[in-house]
Scaffold this active site. Structure first.
Site, PDB file in Angstrom:
ATOM      1  N   ALA A 291       0.762  -1.234   0.000  1.00 35.96           N
ATOM      2  CA  ALA A 291       0.000   0.000   0.000  1.00 35.96           C
ATOM      3  C   ALA A 291       0.798   1.293   0.000  1.00 35.96           C
ATOM      4  CB  ALA A 291      -0.960  -0.003   1.194  1.00 35.96           C
ATOM      5  N   ALA A 292       1.994   1.328   0.590  1.00 38.67           N
ATOM      6  CA  ALA A 292       2.719   2.604   0.705  1.00 38.67           C
ATOM      7  C   ALA A 292       3.128   3.124  -0.680  1.00 38.67           C
ATOM      8  CB  ALA A 292       3.955   2.421   1.584  1.00 38.67           C
TER       9      ALA A 292
ATOM     10  N   GLY B  86       0.503   5.305  -0.387  1.00 44.63           N
ATOM     11  CA  GLY B  86      -0.902   5.461  -0.050  1.00 44.63           C
ATOM     12  C   GLY B  86      -1.791   6.127  -1.078  1.00 44.63           C
ATOM     13  N   GLY B  87      -1.282   6.445  -2.267  1.00 43.08           N
ATOM     14  CA  GLY B  87      -2.116   7.084  -3.272  1.00 43.08           C
ATOM     15  C   GLY B  87      -3.277   6.219  -3.710  1.00 43.08           C
ATOM     16  N   LYS B  88      -3.004   4.983  -4.081  1.00 42.21           N
ATOM     17  CA  LYS B  88      -4.067   4.077  -4.502  1.00 42.21           C
ATOM     18  C   LYS B  88      -4.940   3.685  -3.311  1.00 42.21           C
ATOM     19  CE  LYS B  88      -1.361   2.194  -8.360  1.00 42.21           C
ATOM     20  NZ  LYS B  88      -0.160   3.035  -8.180  1.00 42.21           N
TER      21      LYS B  88
ATOM     22  N   GLU C 211       1.920  -2.793   4.359  1.00 38.48           N
ATOM     23  CA  GLU C 211       3.213  -2.405   3.802  1.00 38.48           C
ATOM     24  C   GLU C 211       4.308  -3.141   4.564  1.00 38.48           C
ATOM     25  OE1 GLU C 211       6.382  -1.382   2.020  1.00 38.48           O
ATOM     26  OE2 GLU C 211       4.437  -0.770   1.191  1.00 38.48           O
TER      27      GLU C 211
ATOM     28  N   ARG D 266       8.153   2.748   5.451  1.00 36.12           N
ATOM     29  CA  ARG D 266       7.117   3.090   4.479  1.00 36.12           C
ATOM     30  C   ARG D 266       5.725   2.911   5.071  1.00 36.12           C
ATOM     31  NH1 ARG D 266       7.904   3.356  -0.905  1.00 36.12           N
ATOM     32  NH2 ARG D 266       6.180   1.933  -1.393  1.00 36.12           N
TER      33      ARG D 266
ATOM     34  N   ASP E  50      -0.320  -3.506  -6.066  1.00 35.37           N
ATOM     35  CA  ASP E  50       0.558  -2.630  -6.845  1.00 35.37           C
ATOM     36  C   ASP E  50       1.972  -3.074  -6.492  1.00 35.37           C
ATOM     37  OD1 ASP E  50       1.134  -0.453  -8.582  1.00 35.37           O
ATOM     38  OD2 ASP E  50       1.647   0.754  -6.833  1.00 35.37           O
TER      39      ASP E  50
ATOM     40  N   CYS F  91       4.584  -0.515 -12.434  1.00 36.87           N
ATOM     41  CA  CYS F  91       4.981   0.628 -13.265  1.00 36.87           C
ATOM     42  C   CYS F  91       6.249   0.259 -14.029  1.00 36.87           C
ATOM     43  CB  CYS F  91       5.173   1.894 -12.428  1.00 36.87           C
ATOM     44  SG  CYS F  91       6.407   1.777 -11.118  1.00 36.87           S
TER      45      CYS F  91
END
Length: 308
Positions: free
Chosen positions: A109-110, A112-114, A132, A137, A177, A230
């Site tokens: 998760a870190a 934390g945007g998503k 996380e 983080r 992610d 990414c």
């Protein structure tokens, strides 16, 4: 030299398409995503004092018109009204279609945007577990969720295997992610390019496959799982998806929505399974953002148990 391995690999995979998909003339864009727990996107756009354009990827996201602007210094950012986020990174959380009352897991998760996008979709109802593995983080994640006004989140600092063991077949929606080699961020983060190597790609691919397996174990029958990176490396993308399809026959790969700049996954980059074309690559040649890869799964079983 940094980038030689990457370019040689991508040219071998893409041939003449390499110079199109990685066109240097495509401008780097930066963006913000509005926190739905604080205000509506339209309210934000009307009130903010810097230039915006709607994002093609997410209704709550905007592109910045001034490339020199540092939105992280803005009062609205400190108040949790928006999150500074790479434009294409706003896509994966929305693919899950999270609804209030559901049980949702963000496994990596870190910062934390998503996670904040998932929280906004829950509207304070249901449960959001944000995990996380790296302790420092996890602290950043906790701070960001507090700033965004999230009240129904449990922040964990655990291995994904321990999370899956504690919550077997529990969650309605799971987001992974995954930690990756960051090839999609080369243009924005020179350090990602300097650290890049074939060994890093192999390490991230193995880690991604392990995390995705744990995510599937934590997903309830009928639930949805989104995997994103990414990076452009087939080892971390199509090959990881192939691994899960081969080892978890209860997981079905779903079609994804299309946007300009999206390219379908390539079966030959995995195990040849035609279903891999349902994945999506985001290349920077036409996009208002950097690189990304996404895949969406549904676990076999009942679909009428949301939040039960």
């Amino acid at each position: 030299m940094p980038g030689e391995y990457f370019e040689a690999r991508e040219r071998a995979l893409l041939g003449t398409r390499y110079d199109v998909l990685y066109a240097a003339s495509c401008a780097v864009r930066r963006g913000v995503t509005v926190n739905g727990l604080r205000c509506a996107p339209q309210e934000f756009a009307a009130a903010v004092d810097f230039g915006l354009e709607p994002s093609p990827f997410c209704d709550a996201a905007f592109l910045l018109t001034d490339p020199q602007l540092r939105p992280g210094r803005h009062a609205y950012h400190h108040a949790g009204v928006f999150y500074v986020q790479e434009p294409s990174a706003s896509v994966p959380a929305g693919l899950l279609g999270v609804r209030p009352g559901e049980r949702v897991l963000d496994l990596c998760a870190a910062p934390g945007g998503k996670t904040s996008q998932l929280a906004a979709a829950l509207r304070g109802e249901g449960l959001l577990v944000a995990n996380e593995y790296v302790a420092a983080r996890a602290g950043v994640l906790k701070s960001n969720l507090e700033r965004m006004g999230v009240t129904n989140a449990l922040v964990l600092n655990e291995s994904t295997a321990r999370v899956a063991a504690a919550f077997p077949a529990f969650f309605d929606k799971v987001l992974v992610d995954a930690p990756c080699s960051g090839e999609g961020m080369f243009r924005k983060e020179p350090e990602a390019l300097r650290q890049h190597s074939a060994a890093l790609v192999a390490q991230c691919a193995a880690l991604g496959a392990s995390i995705l397996d744990d995510a599937a174990a934590a997903l309830r029958p009928g639930g949805l799982l989104c995997y994103s990176t990414c990076t452009f490396a087939p080892n971390e993308d199509e090959e990881v998806i192939s691994y899960l399809l081969e080892n978890r026959p209860d997981m079905e790969l779903l079609e994804l929505p299309t946007y300009e700049g999206f390219a379908p996954g390539i079966p030959a980059w995995g195990n040849g399974n035609s279903a891999l074309s349902r994945c999506v690559h985001l290349f920077p040649h036409k996009m208002q953002g950097e690189g990304h890869f996404m895949a969406l799964f549904r676990k076999e079983g009942r679909t009428d148990l949301i939040g039960q």
